[in-house]
Design an enzyme around this catalytic site. Structure first.
Site, PDB file in Angstrom:
ATOM      1  N   ASP A  14       0.792  -1.040  -0.015  1.00 26.55           N
ATOM      2  CA  ASP A  14       0.110   0.136   0.157  1.00 26.55           C
ATOM      3  C   ASP A  14       0.875   1.249   0.116  1.00 26.55           C
ATOM      4  OD1 ASP A  14      -2.432   1.727   0.361  1.00 26.55           O
ATOM      5  OD2 ASP A  14      -1.807   1.654   2.392  1.00 26.55           O
ATOM      6  N   SER A  15       0.159   2.396  -0.065  1.00 23.46           N
ATOM      7  CA  SER A  15       1.204   3.572  -0.255  1.00 23.46           C
ATOM      8  C   SER A  15       1.824   4.057   1.387  1.00 23.46           C
ATOM      9  CB  SER A  15       0.450   4.757  -0.560  1.00 23.46           C
ATOM     10  OG  SER A  15      -0.718   5.090   0.262  1.00 23.46           O
ATOM     11  N   CYS A  77      -4.342  -1.339  -1.888  1.00 24.99           N
ATOM     12  CA  CYS A  77      -4.419   0.000  -2.345  1.00 24.99           C
ATOM     13  C   CYS A  77      -5.276   0.127  -3.492  1.00 24.99           C
ATOM     14  CB  CYS A  77      -3.085   0.685  -2.553  1.00 24.99           C
ATOM     15  SG  CYS A  77      -3.107   2.192  -3.168  1.00 24.99           S
ATOM     16  N   GLU A 156      -2.669   8.456   8.599  1.00 24.68           N
ATOM     17  CA  GLU A 156      -1.335   8.541   8.517  1.00 24.68           C
ATOM     18  C   GLU A 156      -0.758   9.092   9.761  1.00 24.68           C
ATOM     19  OE1 GLU A 156       1.236   7.006   6.648  1.00 24.68           O
ATOM     20  OE2 GLU A 156      -0.471   6.001   5.502  1.00 24.68           O
ATOM     21  N   CYS A 188     -10.687   3.025  -0.088  1.00 24.75           N
ATOM     22  CA  CYS A 188      -9.404   3.290   0.262  1.00 24.75           C
ATOM     23  C   CYS A 188      -9.172   2.425   1.342  1.00 24.75           C
ATOM     24  CB  CYS A 188      -9.205   4.642   0.650  1.00 24.75           C
ATOM     25  SG  CYS A 188      -7.690   5.222   0.989  1.00 24.75           S
ATOM     26  N   HIS A 190      -7.165   3.013   3.890  1.00 28.29           N
ATOM     27  CA  HIS A 190      -7.042   3.692   4.942  1.00 28.29           C
ATOM     28  C   HIS A 190      -8.270   4.005   5.672  1.00 28.29           C
ATOM     29  CE1 HIS A 190      -2.995   4.668   3.258  1.00 28.29           C
ATOM     30  NE2 HIS A 190      -2.847   5.400   4.376  1.00 28.29           N
TER      31      HIS A 190
HETATM   32  N1  DGL Z   1      -4.715   3.253   0.928  1.00 28.13           N
HETATM   33  C1  DGL Z   1      -4.696   3.595  -0.480  1.00 28.13           C
HETATM   34  C2  DGL Z   1      -6.029   3.373  -1.106  1.00 28.13           C
HETATM   35  O1  DGL Z   1      -6.525   2.455  -0.852  1.00 28.13           O
HETATM   36  C3  DGL Z   1      -3.992   4.907  -0.835  1.00 28.13           C
HETATM   37  C4  DGL Z   1      -4.077   6.103   0.005  1.00 28.13           C
HETATM   38  C5  DGL Z   1      -3.140   7.313  -0.711  1.00 28.13           C
HETATM   39  O2  DGL Z   1      -2.053   7.142  -0.720  1.00 28.13           O
HETATM   40  O3  DGL Z   1      -3.732   8.242  -1.311  1.00 28.13           O
HETATM   41  O4  DGL Z   1      -6.247   4.189  -2.203  1.00 28.13           O
END
Ligand code: DGL
Length: 272
Positions: A14-15, A77, A156, A188, A190
């Protein structure tokens, strides 16, 4: 070409910390599997970046995971899935599980009025990847999408409940509150960490879909069907790697993944 072997680890990325929600579900369902988790914290967030750039980052990371001889890749991600999935499927011999299809499947099963909301980063929402995946189900379900770009920065930094976050959630989610959806995809990885505030704003009548459990179930099925489930009966080994020096703090790792979160290894891409 590396031949997949049941004893090899699962590779996931993931990012940043968002994919840890998926890692948690995978460890719960597949405790005997070894896992390498990569968080591209040096280049997070992916959401505001152009599709080509996100595709390049995602392929770079998947190349490295394939070099580590992972038996299955998990694109944990949505932004990377929407930008790089087609190319990745053509490029690697190992099976790839993404986050979009399982989320869509779960939303179709949950909705009663066939009106489903989607929240995600700009990259994911602009890509139309969810609408495309929904069209393939032929379920006649409409998607009402809304980008919530600033949610990632709150996660984050470990803020999942402040008043500032609640105000932002009210602003982002108001159009969805007015659109009569009964199901909302957290598009997402997150966002499951913000389920409390999102459910509070949307109300208890809206079902939130976090694809983590659905993804873990899909990984289980892929490994089973290919005879790649680990035969090890001990707890699997888990490695956590990040691209920035500060990496993922153990406070965040322990909070979002749990006690399995171990020391983080640092792997800077620019110095390879
Ligand atoms: N967690 C990520 C997603 O599912 C990326 C969030 C990001 O880096 O902007 O899109």
């Amino acid at each position: 070409m590396v031949v997949s072997d049941a004893a090899h680890p699962i590779g996931m990325f993931d990012s940043g910390v968002g994919g840890l929600t998926v890692a948690r579900a995978v460890i719960d369902l597949l405790p005997h599997e070894d896992l390498i988790y990569f968080g591209d914290t040096a280049r997070c967030p992916y959401g505001p970046r152009a599709a080509d750039e996100v595709r390049k980052f995602a392929l770079e990371i998947m190349d490295a995971l394939v070099e580590e001889e992972v038996k299955l890749l998990v694109v944990a991600c949505n932004s990377a899935s929407s930008a790089a999935l087609d190319e990745a499927r053509a490029r690697y011999a190992v099976p790839i599980v993404d986050v979009i299809a399982p989320g869509v499947k779960a939303a179709v099963a949950a909705t009663r009025n066939r009106r489903v909301g989607l929240i995600g980063t700009h990259r994911t929402v602009e890509s139309g990847a969810y609408e495309k995946a929904m069209a393939t189900t032929r379920a006649n379900v409409s998607i009402h999408a809304r980008a919530c770009p600033r949610f990632v920065e709150f996660v984050e930094r470990g803020d999942t409940s402040s008043d500032e976050l609640l105000d932002l959630a009210r602003e982002y989610l108001q159009p969805l509150r007015e659109s009569d959806i009964d199901t909302l995809i957290l598009g997402c990885t997150h966002y499951p960490l913000l389920s409390g505030v999102i459910q509070y704003v949307m109300g208890s009548g809206v079902v939130l879909i976090s694809s983590a459990e659905a993804i873990a179930a899909e990984i289980f099925a892929e490994l089973k069907d290919r005879n790649l489930l680990s035969r090890n009966r001990a707890m699997g080994a888990h490695r956590f790697v990040s691209s920035s020096e500060q990496g993922i703090t153990s406070e965040l790792g322990n909070r979002f993944l749990g006690p399995e979160f171990k020391d983080i290894e640092h792997r800077p891409w620019d110095k390879r």
